[in-house]
Design a protein around this motif. Structure first.
Motif, mmCIF file in Angstrom:
data_model
loop_
_atom_site.group_PDB
_atom_site.id
_atom_site.type_symbol
_atom_site.label_atom_id
_atom_site.label_comp_id
_atom_site.label_asym_id
_atom_site.label_seq_id
_atom_site.Cartn_x
_atom_site.Cartn_y
_atom_site.Cartn_z
ATOM 1 N N VAL A 114 10.736 -19.638 22.195
ATOM 2 C CA VAL A 114 9.467 -20.214 21.993
ATOM 3 C C VAL A 114 8.369 -19.169 21.937
ATOM 4 C CG1 VAL A 114 7.851 -22.016 22.475
ATOM 5 C CG2 VAL A 114 10.284 -22.655 22.748
ATOM 6 N N SER A 115 7.699 -19.061 20.918
ATOM 7 C CA SER A 115 6.575 -18.083 20.775
ATOM 8 C C SER A 115 5.844 -17.815 21.699
ATOM 9 C CB SER A 115 6.052 -18.230 19.424
ATOM 10 O OG SER A 115 5.427 -19.316 19.170
ATOM 11 N N SER A 116 5.106 -18.812 22.599
ATOM 12 C CA SER A 116 3.967 -18.390 23.300
ATOM 13 C C SER A 116 4.192 -19.131 24.450
ATOM 14 C CB SER A 116 2.545 -18.664 22.554
ATOM 15 O OG SER A 116 2.503 -20.166 22.608
ATOM 16 N N GLY A 117 3.389 -18.543 25.555
ATOM 17 C CA GLY A 117 3.435 -19.180 26.860
ATOM 18 C C GLY A 117 3.028 -20.776 26.818
ATOM 19 N N ILE A 118 1.913 -20.838 25.817
ATOM 20 C CA ILE A 118 1.114 -21.906 25.906
ATOM 21 C C ILE A 118 2.064 -23.127 25.265
ATOM 22 C CG2 ILE A 118 -0.638 -23.070 24.587
ATOM 23 C CD1 ILE A 118 -2.275 -20.389 24.702
ATOM 24 N N GLU A 119 2.950 -22.567 24.158
ATOM 25 C CA GLU A 119 3.849 -23.628 23.668
ATOM 26 C C GLU A 119 4.930 -24.200 24.783
ATOM 27 O OE1 GLU A 119 5.415 -22.106 20.260
ATOM 28 O OE2 GLU A 119 3.820 -22.238 19.126
ATOM 29 N N VAL A 120 5.339 -23.376 25.561
ATOM 30 C CA VAL A 120 6.240 -23.556 26.699
ATOM 31 C C VAL A 120 5.493 -24.429 27.549
ATOM 32 C CG1 VAL A 120 7.490 -22.397 28.681
ATOM 33 C CG2 VAL A 120 7.584 -21.460 26.624
ATOM 34 N N GLU A 121 4.140 -24.162 27.933
ATOM 35 C CA GLU A 121 3.549 -25.063 28.800
ATOM 36 C C GLU A 121 3.588 -26.455 28.391
ATOM 37 O OE1 GLU A 121 1.968 -24.535 32.100
ATOM 38 O OE2 GLU A 121 3.071 -22.357 32.218
ATOM 39 N N GLU A 122 3.247 -26.487 26.966
ATOM 40 C CA GLU A 122 2.741 -27.984 26.460
ATOM 41 C C GLU A 122 4.071 -28.624 26.416
ATOM 42 O OE1 GLU A 122 1.130 -26.878 22.635
ATOM 43 O OE2 GLU A 122 -0.790 -26.604 23.346
ATOM 44 N N VAL A 123 5.325 -27.983 26.136
ATOM 45 C CA VAL A 123 6.501 -28.682 25.898
ATOM 46 C C VAL A 123 7.043 -29.252 27.281
ATOM 47 C CG1 VAL A 123 9.071 -28.261 25.364
ATOM 48 C CG2 VAL A 123 7.400 -27.430 23.716
ATOM 49 N N MET A 124 6.898 -28.156 28.205
ATOM 50 C CA MET A 124 7.228 -28.596 29.472
ATOM 51 C C MET A 124 6.195 -29.918 30.279
ATOM 52 S SD MET A 124 10.098 -26.905 30.157
ATOM 53 C CE MET A 124 10.068 -27.562 31.934
ATOM 54 N N SER A 125 5.060 -29.606 29.943
ATOM 55 C CA SER A 125 4.145 -30.808 30.495
ATOM 56 C C SER A 125 4.494 -32.050 29.783
ATOM 57 C CB SER A 125 2.745 -30.417 29.963
ATOM 58 O OG SER A 125 2.241 -29.438 30.871
ATOM 59 N N TYR A 126 4.899 -32.148 28.650
ATOM 60 C CA TYR A 126 5.227 -33.288 27.580
ATOM 61 C C TYR A 126 6.613 -34.010 28.461
ATOM 62 C CZ TYR A 126 6.623 -36.475 24.048
ATOM 63 O OH TYR A 126 6.964 -37.577 23.181
ATOM 64 N N GLY A 128 7.891 -33.415 31.299
ATOM 65 C CA GLY A 128 7.756 -33.595 32.677
ATOM 66 C C GLY A 128 6.726 -34.867 32.892
ATOM 67 N N GLY A 129 6.136 -35.133 31.864
ATOM 68 C CA GLY A 129 5.068 -36.173 32.013
ATOM 69 C C GLY A 129 3.660 -35.864 32.941
ATOM 70 N N TRP A 130 3.508 -34.627 32.818
ATOM 71 C CA TRP A 130 2.193 -33.994 33.480
ATOM 72 C C TRP A 130 1.182 -33.792 32.545
ATOM 73 C CZ3 TRP A 130 6.990 -30.605 34.494
ATOM 74 C CH2 TRP A 130 7.557 -31.161 35.399
ATOM 75 N N VAL A 131 -0.129 -33.880 33.169
ATOM 76 C CA VAL A 131 -1.347 -33.633 32.172
ATOM 77 C C VAL A 131 -1.266 -32.004 31.739
ATOM 78 C CG1 VAL A 131 -2.534 -35.376 33.168
ATOM 79 C CG2 VAL A 131 -2.717 -33.075 34.270
ATOM 80 N N GLU A 132 -2.025 -31.832 30.866
ATOM 81 C CA GLU A 132 -2.055 -30.464 30.212
ATOM 82 C C GLU A 132 -2.725 -29.459 31.280
ATOM 83 O OE1 GLU A 132 -4.276 -28.147 26.548
ATOM 84 O OE2 GLU A 132 -3.944 -29.993 26.217
ATOM 85 N N GLY A 133 -2.306 -28.415 31.453
ATOM 86 C CA GLY A 133 -2.744 -27.516 32.416
ATOM 87 C C GLY A 133 -2.168 -27.783 34.023
ATOM 88 N N SER A 134 -1.276 -28.899 34.185
ATOM 89 C CA SER A 134 -0.866 -28.945 35.328
ATOM 90 C C SER A 134 -0.029 -27.955 36.040
ATOM 91 C CB SER A 134 0.206 -30.173 35.369
ATOM 92 O OG SER A 134 0.818 -30.550 36.434
ATOM 93 N N PRO A 135 -0.082 -27.449 37.232
ATOM 94 C CA PRO A 135 0.555 -26.563 37.998
ATOM 95 C C PRO A 135 2.163 -26.846 38.050
ATOM 96 C CG PRO A 135 -0.820 -27.516 39.689
ATOM 97 C CD PRO A 135 -1.092 -28.265 38.204
ATOM 98 N N MET A 136 2.357 -28.117 37.815
ATOM 99 C CA MET A 136 3.650 -28.766 38.139
ATOM 100 C C MET A 136 4.688 -27.820 37.256
ATOM 101 S SD MET A 136 3.179 -30.549 40.614
ATOM 102 C CE MET A 136 4.535 -31.094 40.908
#
Length: 166
Positions: A114-126, A128-136
């Motif tokens: 996956v090309s960027s850390g932001i995309e990884v964070e977005e996918v994982m947040s989705y 896991g059911g976490w809000v965007e920017g969650s430290p989870m």
């Protein structure tokens, strides 16, 4: 598919901003899909109680309602007693399953490049059911991040790095 809960259940959540209160589609493996299809078509109906319909996937044999957290913990204790599982020497519990699932998902995402850390964070947040920017996301994928960092420090390219550069 994880469906949006009823309005009453949504109001019960203290974290109203959480994505867990919204419906979402989560990819699963073909093996898990096959096992769930078998369960739904051959097992689940045996647990249904007449005049007490429910949309829950996993039902209690006692009353035909959705299984409680305590029941799930009891099931995991039984699973932990299976000789092959016991031999692993790892305690099996719901939090461990969530954490392992998140870590394995993170590894697969990294392998796919996956090309960027932001995309990884977005996918994982989705997922896991976490809000965007969650430290989870970082908390639940700590092992995968440590592995990737170790590979970088040792000068080894990870599969994700090779895909990014092609």
């Amino acid at each position: 598919t994880i469906k949006k809960p009823s309005a009453i259940n949504q109001l019960k959540r203290r974290d109203g901003a959480s994505m867990k209160t919204r419906g979402r589609v989560i990819p699963i493996s073909l093996d898990l899909a096959s096992a769930l299809r078998f369960y739904i078509s051959h097992v689940r109906d045996d647990f249904l109680v007449p005049k007490r319909p429910t949309t829950a996937l996993f039902l209690s044999a006692r009353d035909g309602r959705r299984i409680a957290a305590m029941t799930f913990n009891h099931i995991l204790k039984k699973v932990a007693q299976i000789p092959e599982i016991k031999q692993l020497g790892t305690r099996i519990h719901p939090h461990g399953l969530r954490s392992t699932g998140a870590t394995n998902t993170r590894r697969k995402i990294d392998e796919k490049g996956v090309s960027s850390g932001i995309e990884v964070e977005e996918v994982m947040s989705y997922l896991g059911g976490w809000v965007e920017g969650s430290p989870m996301v970082r908390r639940y994928t700590k092992a995968a991040l440590s592995e990737k960092l170790g590979a970088i420090v040792r000068g080894k390219k990870t599969l994700g790095d090779r895909v990014d550069r092609q």
